[in-house]
Design a protein around this motif. Structure first.
Motif, short mmCIF file in Angstrom:
data_model
loop_
_atom_site.label_atom_id
_atom_site.label_comp_id
_atom_site.label_asym_id
_atom_site.label_seq_id
_atom_site.Cartn_x
_atom_site.Cartn_y
_atom_site.Cartn_z
N LYS A 130 0.83 -1.21 0.00
CA LYS A 130 0.00 0.00 0.00
C LYS A 130 0.87 1.26 0.00
N GLY A 131 0.45 2.24 -0.79
CA GLY A 131 1.23 3.47 -0.91
C GLY A 131 0.89 4.49 0.17
N ARG A 132 1.88 5.24 0.58
CA ARG A 132 1.69 6.37 1.49
C ARG A 132 1.24 7.59 0.69
N THR A 133 0.43 8.43 1.29
CA THR A 133 -0.20 9.52 0.54
C THR A 133 0.72 10.72 0.30
N GLY A 134 1.97 10.65 0.75
CA GLY A 134 2.90 11.73 0.47
C GLY A 134 3.06 11.98 -1.02
N VAL A 135 2.98 10.92 -1.82
CA VAL A 135 3.10 11.07 -3.27
C VAL A 135 2.00 11.97 -3.81
N ALA A 136 0.79 11.83 -3.26
CA ALA A 136 -0.33 12.66 -3.71
C ALA A 136 -0.16 14.11 -3.27
N ARG A 137 0.27 14.31 -2.04
CA ARG A 137 0.47 15.67 -1.54
C ARG A 137 1.50 16.42 -2.38
N MET A 138 2.60 15.75 -2.71
CA MET A 138 3.64 16.39 -3.50
C MET A 138 3.14 16.73 -4.89
N ARG A 173 10.61 -0.36 -16.20
CA ARG A 173 9.45 -0.07 -17.04
C ARG A 173 8.85 1.27 -16.61
N ILE A 174 8.73 2.17 -17.55
CA ILE A 174 8.23 3.51 -17.27
C ILE A 174 6.87 3.68 -17.95
N GLY A 175 5.87 4.04 -17.17
CA GLY A 175 4.52 4.18 -17.69
C GLY A 175 4.20 5.61 -18.09
N ALA A 176 3.05 5.79 -18.71
CA ALA A 176 2.60 7.12 -19.14
C ALA A 176 2.33 7.99 -17.92
N PRO A 177 2.63 9.29 -17.99
CA PRO A 177 2.38 10.19 -16.86
C PRO A 177 0.91 10.22 -16.46
N LEU A 178 0.67 10.30 -15.17
CA LEU A 178 -0.68 10.41 -14.63
C LEU A 178 -0.95 11.88 -14.31
N GLN A 191 -9.47 11.88 1.39
CA GLN A 191 -10.08 10.99 0.41
C GLN A 191 -9.46 11.19 -0.97
N VAL A 192 -9.23 12.44 -1.34
CA VAL A 192 -8.60 12.73 -2.63
C VAL A 192 -7.17 12.20 -2.64
N GLU A 193 -6.43 12.44 -1.56
CA GLU A 193 -5.04 11.96 -1.49
C GLU A 193 -4.98 10.44 -1.58
N ARG A 194 -5.91 9.75 -0.92
CA ARG A 194 -5.93 8.30 -0.98
C ARG A 194 -6.30 7.82 -2.38
N ALA A 195 -7.24 8.49 -3.03
CA ALA A 195 -7.65 8.10 -4.38
C ALA A 195 -6.48 8.25 -5.36
N ILE A 196 -5.75 9.36 -5.25
CA ILE A 196 -4.60 9.58 -6.12
C ILE A 196 -3.53 8.53 -5.87
N THR A 197 -3.23 8.29 -4.60
CA THR A 197 -2.20 7.32 -4.25
C THR A 197 -2.56 5.93 -4.76
N ASP A 198 -3.81 5.54 -4.60
CA ASP A 198 -4.23 4.21 -5.07
C ASP A 198 -4.13 4.10 -6.59
N GLU A 199 -4.43 5.20 -7.28
CA GLU A 199 -4.30 5.19 -8.74
C GLU A 199 -2.84 5.02 -9.16
N VAL A 200 -1.95 5.69 -8.45
CA VAL A 200 -0.51 5.57 -8.73
C VAL A 200 -0.05 4.13 -8.47
N MET A 201 -0.47 3.56 -7.36
CA MET A 201 -0.04 2.21 -7.01
C MET A 201 -0.59 1.18 -7.99
N ASP A 202 -1.80 1.41 -8.48
CA ASP A 202 -2.36 0.48 -9.46
C ASP A 202 -1.58 0.53 -10.77
N ALA A 203 -1.14 1.74 -11.15
CA ALA A 203 -0.32 1.86 -12.37
C ALA A 203 1.01 1.14 -12.20
N ILE A 204 1.61 1.25 -11.01
CA ILE A 204 2.86 0.54 -10.74
C ILE A 204 2.63 -0.96 -10.75
N ARG A 205 1.51 -1.40 -10.19
CA ARG A 205 1.18 -2.83 -10.16
C ARG A 205 1.08 -3.41 -11.57
#
Length: 230
Positions: A130-138, A173-178, A191-205
């Motif tokens: 599970k991703g930490r939401t710091g990625v979304a905040r940044m 492997r580098i994916g398309a920018p989100l 909620q927004v930060e968690r949604a963004i983080t989960d989207e990033v983690m799904d792309a990495i998955r």
């Protein structure tokens, strides 16, 4: 100057020979402007391979202790990590965490690439956590896209507990920018930060093809260490 010397003369060529890295999707990295590069984290070597193998200069956070150790060894460490483009970050309490975020945001606002591991620590067993939401905040505060990245087999080249790297072919492997500009102006919304983080983690998955575990890697490590300690 030191970074490019490490990349093209000293360390980069050795890594290309030892690990024969395959880089897929390099065209997805923006040619200019700030972008947050979010990667899975399998081994210590990730922080060396990724910035040396991508076209643009890239910075990663590193423990401040690497830059403050006294003596000849400390000087060599400081020279090495500076040459790798790593930036000293204090770790610890909430204030230190906020300072770390601010450092990354500053790099991004300067139009540079900044690498981050949303899992917060290395995977203890090769799975994606599970991703930490710091990625979304940044991403929101700096107003930059997030580029998902998957490191492949770096844990085989740099096994946990081993002090030495082993020759083994690895991949990036580098994916398309989100693009999260749709959330522009929204801050401190969990909620927004968690949604963004989960989207990033799904792309990495998808890129890494790892099994996903919906708990934090640090929690999983503690659970694994508890029986051993007992």
């Amino acid at each position: 100057m030191l970074y490019w010397l490490m990349k093209w003369v000293l360390l980069g060529p050795l890594m290309r020979v030892a690990f024969r890295p395959r880089v897929e999707g390099a065209q997805h990295l923006p040619r200019r402007g700030g972008a947050l590069v979010a990667s899975n984290h399998l081994a210590v070597i990730d922080s060396f391979v990724l910035p040396l193998m991508v076209p643009r200069r890239m910075s990663f956070p590193a423990k401040a202790e690497y830059f403050t150790q006294p003596g000849v060894v400390g000087t060599l460490k400081r020279w090495f990590f500076t040459g790798m483009g790593q930036i000293p970050i204090e770790r610890g309490n909430g204030r230190a965490a906020r300072a770390a975020l601010d450092t990354g945001i500053g790099v991004l606002r300067e139009g540079r690439l900044f690498g981050i591991y949303p899992e917060g620590t290395r995977s203890p067993d090769g799975r994606l956590y599970k991703g930490r939401t710091g990625v979304a905040r940044m991403a929101l505060e700096a107003g930059v896209p997030v580029v998902p990245v998957a490191m492949i087999d770096t844990d085989k080249a740099n096994p946990v507990g081993s002090r030495f790297w082993r020759p083994h072919r690895i991949g990036i492997r580098i994916g398309a920018p989100l693009d999260f500009s749709r959330y522009h102006g929204i801050t401190d919304d969990r909620q927004v930060e968690r949604a963004i983080t989960d989207e990033v983690m799904d792309a990495i998955r998808v890129l890494s093809e790892q099994e996903y575990v919906d708990v934090y890697a640090s929690t999983a490590k503690k659970e694994q260490e508890a029986p051993e300690a007992a």
